[in-house]
Enzyme design. Sequence first.
Site, PDB file in Angstrom:
ATOM      1  N   GLU A  17     -17.079 -36.671 -11.901  1.00 23.15           N
ATOM      2  CA  GLU A  17     -16.754 -37.396 -13.128  1.00 23.15           C
ATOM      3  C   GLU A  17     -17.967 -37.558 -14.029  1.00 23.15           C
ATOM      4  OE1 GLU A  17     -14.060 -39.335  -9.917  1.00 23.15           O
ATOM      5  OE2 GLU A  17     -15.988 -38.282 -10.035  1.00 23.15           O
ATOM      6  N   LYS A  19     -20.610 -35.569 -14.311  1.00 24.15           N
ATOM      7  CA  LYS A  19     -20.907 -34.281 -14.945  1.00 24.15           C
ATOM      8  C   LYS A  19     -20.046 -34.077 -16.187  1.00 24.15           C
ATOM      9  CE  LYS A  19     -19.899 -29.374 -14.198  1.00 24.15           C
ATOM     10  NZ  LYS A  19     -21.141 -28.743 -14.655  1.00 24.15           N
ATOM     11  N   ILE A 440     -32.093 -12.353 -16.338  1.00 24.79           N
ATOM     12  CA  ILE A 440     -32.258 -12.636 -14.914  1.00 24.79           C
ATOM     13  C   ILE A 440     -31.000 -12.336 -14.104  1.00 24.79           C
ATOM     14  CG2 ILE A 440     -32.892 -14.425 -13.246  1.00 24.79           C
ATOM     15  CD1 ILE A 440     -35.148 -13.334 -15.051  1.00 24.79           C
ATOM     16  N   GLU A 493     -22.357 -11.171 -13.899  1.00 22.34           N
ATOM     17  CA  GLU A 493     -21.911 -11.997 -12.778  1.00 22.34           C
ATOM     18  C   GLU A 493     -20.672 -12.834 -13.092  1.00 22.34           C
ATOM     19  OE1 GLU A 493     -25.184 -14.181 -11.092  1.00 22.34           O
ATOM     20  OE2 GLU A 493     -26.547 -12.475 -11.234  1.00 22.34           O
ATOM     21  N   ARG A 524     -25.780 -30.369 -13.627  1.00 26.25           N
ATOM     22  CA  ARG A 524     -25.642 -29.155 -12.823  1.00 26.25           C
ATOM     23  C   ARG A 524     -25.326 -29.538 -11.378  1.00 26.25           C
ATOM     24  NH1 ARG A 524     -24.133 -24.178 -11.394  1.00 26.25           N
ATOM     25  NH2 ARG A 524     -25.715 -22.964 -10.327  1.00 26.25           N
ATOM     26  N   TRP A 570     -30.195 -23.000   0.253  1.00 19.80           N
ATOM     27  CA  TRP A 570     -29.184 -23.605  -0.609  1.00 19.80           C
ATOM     28  C   TRP A 570     -27.836 -23.726   0.092  1.00 19.80           C
ATOM     29  CZ3 TRP A 570     -30.335 -21.140  -6.072  1.00 19.80           C
ATOM     30  CH2 TRP A 570     -31.544 -21.685  -6.539  1.00 19.80           C
ATOM     31  N   GLU A 674     -40.337 -18.642 -13.785  1.00 23.31           N
ATOM     32  CA  GLU A 674     -40.249 -19.637 -14.855  1.00 23.31           C
ATOM     33  C   GLU A 674     -41.637 -19.959 -15.365  1.00 23.31           C
ATOM     34  OE1 GLU A 674     -41.157 -23.233 -16.619  1.00 23.31           O
ATOM     35  OE2 GLU A 674     -41.493 -23.090 -14.474  1.00 23.31           O
ATOM     36  N   HIS A 703     -32.675 -23.952 -19.360  1.00 23.48           N
ATOM     37  CA  HIS A 703     -32.135 -25.247 -18.977  1.00 23.48           C
ATOM     38  C   HIS A 703     -32.074 -26.211 -20.156  1.00 23.48           C
ATOM     39  CE1 HIS A 703     -33.269 -23.576 -15.036  1.00 23.48           C
ATOM     40  NE2 HIS A 703     -32.249 -24.271 -14.602  1.00 23.48           N
ATOM     41  N   CYS A 735     -34.497 -17.927 -16.297  1.00 23.24           N
ATOM     42  CA  CYS A 735     -33.493 -17.965 -15.236  1.00 23.24           C
ATOM     43  C   CYS A 735     -32.203 -17.366 -15.787  1.00 23.24           C
ATOM     44  CB  CYS A 735     -33.298 -19.413 -14.774  1.00 23.24           C
ATOM     45  SG  CYS A 735     -32.597 -19.576 -13.116  1.00 23.24           S
TER      46      CYS A 735
END
Length: 764
Positions: A17, A19, A440, A493, A524, A570, A674, A703, A735
């Site tokens: 919520e 986000k 990237i 992608e 994110r 990750w 970066e 970003h 990125c």
Amino acid sequence: MVTTHNLGFPRIGAKRELKFAQESYWKNQISLAELKAKGAELRLHHWQDQSGLDLVPVGDFSFYDQVLDMSFTLDNLPERIRNSGGDPLDNYFRIARGRTAQPAEFHTHSAGAVVAGEMTKWFDTNYHYIVPEFTAQTEFRPDASRLLEQLDESRAQDVKAKPVIIGPVTYLGLGKAKDGSDRLSLLPRLLPVYGALLQEFAKAGVEWVQIDEPLLVTELSAEWQKAFHTAYEYLQGSRVKLLLATYFGQLLENLNLAASLPVAGMHVDAINGRDDVPAILSLLSADKILSLGVINGRNIWKNDLNETLSWLEPIARQLGNRLWIAPSCSLLHVPVNLESEQKLDAEIKSWLAFAIQKLEELSVLAKALNQGRDVVKEELAANQAAINTRRQSPRVNKPAVKAALAEVTAELGKRQSPYATRASKQAAHLKLPKFPTTTIGSFPQTSEIRLARSQFKTGQIDAVVYQSAMQSEIARCVREQEALGLDVFVHGEAERNDMVEYFGEQLDGYTFSQFGWVQSYGSRCVKPPILFGDISRPRAMTVEWITYAQSLTNKPMKGMLTGPVTILNWSFVRDDQPRSVSCFQLALAMRQEVLDLEKAGVRIIQIDEAALREGLPLRKSQWKAYLDWAVEAFRITANGVTDETQIHTHMCYSEFNDIIASIAEMDADVITIETSRSDMELLEAFDNFKYPNEIGPGVYDIHSPNIPTEQHIIDLIKKAAERIPSERLWVNPDCGLKTRQWSEVIPALTNLVSATRKLRTDLA
């Protein structure tokens, strides 16, 4: 009686919520008042979820990042936003992402746009924080309004509140002196401000304040060790009780220091630092509380409650009311509620615990310690059955995978020829211009892409329709790159929901949640796959998409993969074998994909290792062991190809100057990193280390919605050319572009390409 408490709770909401509210505000779809109301609503829900605890954290909620919150609490704001005006939350977003709500048009000098604060990893987690900025002239002032407002909210709900703040020494340790000055020289100015904050809490009737000092689990110089003594000797006069919280590792040589600090209580991570506990018990004075983090706050496996109780019961007898128990760290790093998972395999689900379930485990432990095991014998029996089932499951341990791993030799990690030989062959084959331009990997994940993916997963469209939709998006990416004039293309992608989840879905040994979201930074969120068993690759995962994209253009198309270390770091990783073993299993699986791409004619293959550094142990003395197996896993993945195939890797938002030699040992032909948000600061590593291969320092901060100017890109590349020979420089964003919009991406990449063309002339 044992006291239960929590260090922090996930802030994004069970259904993300926060986000959606953040992004709606940034798009001008809701008002600032509505965003704040959503924050208050989430805080209420989260306190209700923790209602069984004796003490509940207040102040752990954040609209973007808890470190940035602390900067505002200390009034440590960069000069570039001090005169921006408007609501403080707008200034907060300007630092976090370079901008508050979006203007109608995207361009660099939109009203309110500023340079965003630098972002880096929070210790060894996948959470990112906004780096505090200091100069020799930095002054601090207390602003407890955020915390006092949330404290008032909590009391209206009868919450037994424990305010949470970041400690002064860790706060200085997390920041950067932009003028090269000594951060510790600011401590005398900072401590009175902390003292004033604690007095505000005392006036508000607060008994306990949790003050987080995770810097204590890192290697500290004598000056930083002294800073802890100075800080807490100063703060001991406050009229509140301080619970000094450490987490993420062992105290080791800082154990005596931590135990001697004049605080009322101390929290230690008994998951990662259980070996510290006997010494702490002998050192801790008889009037201090000891809080033990006995539930893993960073992974999703059930706690072995019987084993934990067998360890805790003697400590409880020794300490009595002085024992508190909690998760090892904030639950920020795990999903909210396992009960939301209706499609997860029932057996695997029985092995898991998300945030709410971890607090239930804590309650069971407390009842057993306070009233005896018989009171919770049914809960303990069910827990033991799940633990036993997991240990014995043939789905977890697979002899064929273990046999393949036993056959790995050092030869698998070696390229056929050294870099100089490879570079010559690749140049002849690829025929790229000076300063090759590329991106990237990902391009914007549009609403059309997300809708098609959702419809496919819910069965509203079949595989043929879904494939056609993704091919259409790939074709769009190719057309846009042709129009922009980039030199090396990517397929965009479109078919990938996440750079790790996409591969995990196709590897045996992984499973997935529907709602297992955790915050990476700001709005994110990621849904880490769950690595529960031995890993293998049943079939090719990317070849069809990449070869389709290549069929649409004569420009070289990069194959895009995620590397084994990043997939490991990750994921929620199994805890029943060394991480290195799981990583080598992943390396063998991804090596098969690399070889299949090469066989299909793909001559540039990027293997992203964005999380290589984040897996580093927090102590440098332990780095070598990790880097040895992590680098070797990458080399096993990458190095089965011929000399003509160019291997790229990518790393983002990590300080890696101190591991540059290990990065060079990866022997990738090209590395992209970066550097734009840090203004090429990361390239200082190359002052003393002659990096042998090609490098693409990022010139577009993806970003932030801000669009870099042509001149800004030129200036950054010229800075890079002072350290890296221009013939070995690439030009690229920081990125992937997944989170950006086409209306931002096109002008940014247009500037990138035009700047590069000028550079080819200027630096010829």
